[in-house]
Design a protein around this motif. Structure first.
Motif, PDB file in Angstrom:
ATOM      1  N   PHE A   1     -27.709 -24.031  17.347  1.00  0.00           N
ATOM      2  CA  PHE A   1     -26.857 -23.563  18.180  1.00  0.00           C
ATOM      3  C   PHE A   1     -27.274 -23.365  19.657  1.00  0.00           C
ATOM      4  O   PHE A   1     -28.578 -23.116  19.836  1.00  0.00           O
ATOM      5  N   ARG A   2     -26.279 -23.252  20.663  1.00  0.00           N
ATOM      6  CA  ARG A   2     -26.746 -23.306  22.045  1.00  0.00           C
ATOM      7  C   ARG A   2     -27.110 -21.898  22.325  1.00  0.00           C
ATOM      8  O   ARG A   2     -26.713 -20.820  21.583  1.00  0.00           O
ATOM      9  N   PRO A   3     -27.762 -21.790  23.370  1.00  0.00           N
ATOM     10  CA  PRO A   3     -28.273 -20.522  23.894  1.00  0.00           C
ATOM     11  C   PRO A   3     -27.318 -19.195  24.040  1.00  0.00           C
ATOM     12  O   PRO A   3     -26.216 -19.660  24.301  1.00  0.00           O
ATOM     13  N   LEU A   4     -27.658 -18.086  23.754  1.00  0.00           N
ATOM     14  CA  LEU A   4     -26.687 -17.052  24.050  1.00  0.00           C
ATOM     15  C   LEU A   4     -26.981 -16.109  25.204  1.00  0.00           C
ATOM     16  O   LEU A   4     -28.243 -16.147  25.535  1.00  0.00           O
ATOM     17  N   ARG A   5     -26.231 -15.606  25.901  1.00  0.00           N
ATOM     18  CA  ARG A   5     -26.445 -14.580  26.808  1.00  0.00           C
ATOM     19  C   ARG A   5     -27.351 -13.371  26.342  1.00  0.00           C
ATOM     20  O   ARG A   5     -27.177 -13.002  25.161  1.00  0.00           O
TER      21      ARG A   5
END
Length: 231
Positions: A166-170
């Motif tokens: 999964f792509r990075p999260l804030r």
């Protein structure tokens, strides 16, 4: 004071402020998870390093996020805390869940044959909610080693969904919920596995029965080094 001196003073003040900010951010990051992205199993102990380290077990280079089962008298918290619930900013991540442990290869084969899809819901109920679908390609299966804890799981077959990357999260608090869709009802044949609250999955979509499905945190701080720079 000349204009040049004023500009120099302002620049020095800005650099000082940035230096302090970066120092604080670095301090926060250092208090978080190790940069080597090693996730030690919070459910099973003992066995080889390859079994204890979820990154090695599932051949994952990214940060693993996986709410663990609560520690019991027989299974103490692993080093560093009770599981893998924090990430550094800018990190891609993978969701791992407790494996589906079966009484025999018959029930293991039934799970593999009837698993249709997985749906990962990230930050459910928020403005940033999103769902990611995956198919049977995410399943990994095998046999639990004969020297792990708890001892009643030794030598048993297992299947586990390991999410796509999964792509990075804030930075902040996040949730991740796994739903699985089965073609037919499947059961473990032995009762719930450690970390799971049920031993059967009904036909259709249902939540994967994780006991401890709490939130995880992305820390505030500088981004991690490139993957190939990590030992």
């Amino acid at each position: 004071m000349t204009t040049a001196v004023l500009r120099s003073a302002r620049a020095a003040a800005i650099l000082t402020t940035l230096g302090l900010s970066l120092g604080l951010m670095t301090g926060i990051a250092e208090a978080g998870p190790p940069r080597d992205r090693q996730c030690i199993s919070p459910i099973f102990l003992g066995g080889s390093e390859q079994w204890r380290d979820l990154n090695q077990r599932y051949d994952v280079r990214e940060r693993i996020i996986g709410p663990p089962a609560p520690a019991t008298d027989d299974i103490p918290d692993p080093p560093g805390g009770p599981g893998c619930r924090t990430a550094l900013p800018g990190e891609k991540w993978v969701r791992a869940v407790p494996p589906w442990i079966t009484a025999s290869e018959t029930e293991q084969a039934a799970f593999l044959a009837n698993f249709k899809s997985a749906r990962y819901v990230i930050d459910a109920g928020t403005a940033h909610e999103r769902s990611i679908m995956a198919g049977p390609e995410i399943l990994q299966s095998g046999t639990i080693p004969g020297d792990v804890l708890p001892p009643e799981t030794r030598g048993l077959p297992f299947v586990v969904p390991v999410s796509p990357v999964f792509r990075p999260l804030r930075p902040g608090t996040h949730t991740s919920t796994l739903y699985v869709t089965m073609n037919e009802r499947v059961c473990t044949g032995r009762g719930p596995a450690p970390g799971l609250s049920a031993d059967c999955l009904e036909a259709g979509e249902s939540a994967y029965p994780i006991i401890d499905n709490g939130p995880f945190t992305v820390l505030t701080g500088p981004p991690p080094p490139p993957y190939d720079a990590v030992p």
